[in-house]
Design an enzyme around this catalytic site. Sequence first.
Site, mmCIF file in Angstrom:
data_model
loop_
_atom_site.group_PDB
_atom_site.id
_atom_site.type_symbol
_atom_site.label_atom_id
_atom_site.label_comp_id
_atom_site.label_asym_id
_atom_site.label_seq_id
_atom_site.Cartn_x
_atom_site.Cartn_y
_atom_site.Cartn_z
ATOM 1 N N TRP A 1 0.816 -1.216 0.000
ATOM 2 C CA TRP A 1 0.000 0.000 0.000
ATOM 3 C C TRP A 1 0.847 1.262 0.000
ATOM 4 O O TRP A 1 0.484 2.256 -0.628
ATOM 5 C CB TRP A 1 -1.017 -0.015 1.142
ATOM 6 N N ASP B 1 -1.921 6.550 6.160
ATOM 7 C CA ASP B 1 -2.997 5.724 5.601
ATOM 8 C C ASP B 1 -3.377 4.694 6.666
ATOM 9 O O ASP B 1 -2.712 3.676 6.819
ATOM 10 C CB ASP B 1 -2.502 5.033 4.321
ATOM 11 N N LYS C 1 -12.768 -1.615 6.536
ATOM 12 C CA LYS C 1 -12.053 -2.544 7.408
ATOM 13 C C LYS C 1 -12.480 -2.393 8.866
ATOM 14 O O LYS C 1 -12.884 -3.353 9.479
ATOM 15 C CB LYS C 1 -10.554 -2.353 7.251
HETATM 16 C C1 LIG Z 1 -7.534 -1.633 1.824
HETATM 17 C C2 LIG Z 1 -6.454 -0.629 1.839
HETATM 18 C C3 LIG Z 1 -6.318 0.344 0.839
HETATM 19 C C4 LIG Z 1 -7.242 0.399 -0.357
HETATM 20 O O1 LIG Z 1 -8.441 0.912 0.022
HETATM 21 P P1 LIG Z 1 -9.578 1.294 -1.072
HETATM 22 O O2 LIG Z 1 -10.612 1.888 -0.187
HETATM 23 O O3 LIG Z 1 -9.984 0.018 -1.730
HETATM 24 O O4 LIG Z 1 -8.994 2.240 -2.031
HETATM 25 C C5 LIG Z 1 -5.312 1.263 0.968
HETATM 26 N N1 LIG Z 1 -4.458 1.243 2.001
HETATM 27 C C6 LIG Z 1 -4.545 0.317 2.981
HETATM 28 C C7 LIG Z 1 -3.571 0.345 4.115
HETATM 29 C C8 LIG Z 1 -5.539 -0.652 2.922
HETATM 30 O O5 LIG Z 1 -5.629 -1.566 3.892
#
Ligand SMILES: *Cc1c(COP(=O)(O)O)cnc(C)c1O
Length: 357
Positions: free
Chosen positions: A101, A169, A193
Amino acid sequence: MRAFNFSPGPAVLPTEVLEQARDELLDWRGSGASVMEISHRSPSFVEVATRAEADLRELMSIPKNYHVLFMQGGASAQFSLVPLNLAPPRATVDYIDTGHWSQKAIAEARRYCEVHLAGDAGGSYGAPPQDELRFSGRACYAHYTPNETISGVEYRYIPETHGVPLVADMSSSILSQPLDVSKFGLIYAGAQKNIGPSGLTLVIVRDDLVGRARAETPRVFDYKAIADQQSMLNTPPTFAWYMAGLVFKWLKKAGGVRAIGERNRLKAEMLYGAIDDSRLYKNSVAKDSRSRMNVTFTLSDVGLEPLFLEAAGEAGLTGLKGHRVVGGMRASLYNAMPIEGVEKLCAFMRDFERRHP
Ligand SMILES: *Cc1c(COP(=O)(O)O)cnc(C)c1O
């Protein structure tokens, strides 16, 4: 019957929350309509929206000088929107690379900025320690991924950036333990999540970082325009926002992030213990960077993996297949995964090992 769902995302939601949503799906608060079917500008929905923000602020102790934005586009949209909103063209921005990511975020930032790599995991599965970070000293912000969802790597510390706004993030770790929000310039997270259904993206941003967007930034993605309109510049994802609000209430009832953080620590400890005590299962992440949210493991006999997944599914344990780029297994232990789910998984793993020595 509901399975114990270890999916990495969209992920398990608290059963009580789903039950409440079911009970009021057709006729919300006696309105004769679903919460999905009413105007986002109606007083009753505005109340849902405001309540959700207030509960989130309380749960995370978000200081007054931070905006909370309810956006769309997922964390992936923020990979572009962070540079567009925070950095002028060709400015330098610092990124730490710890895996999948972070690399996605870096690739997007490179389209808008000069990316300086301030650190990486050095080819191993782990988070780089503070003394290995090399910031540029001229960055508009520094970005990192506190929890790498795919490899299961989590920082145990918040990087010190010496005044440069820190951007994180937190898609897979938000609300999973107490956090000092004031250490961050901006936090973003896709909802699917630890917050609610997909379609909603949370951005928590310090007010001095708002109002710097490049002229070409789409207005619906300009943090200032969004903040000025209480995230209702256009139609927000109302159902996901409502669901997030129910999850925040559930979390408050469960004792808030301190209590849930303690529970998350216990769940992870239990599962890593089961892995470390076995000869069949192995986790490759450096011990001090093991994620509490996403526990990855492989089987010493790779040939057994399809059998493992099948037997787990039959035992009511689902979503355990690792990400396609890394293979193996992954058990995601987000807030809504009860301790009983992890106990059942550990018991299943021991039993599977006994049957396949
Ligand atoms: C799941 C995830 C993403 C992607 O998220 P989207 O909402 O599908 O764009 C980005 N960064 C992390 C750390 C993730 O766990």
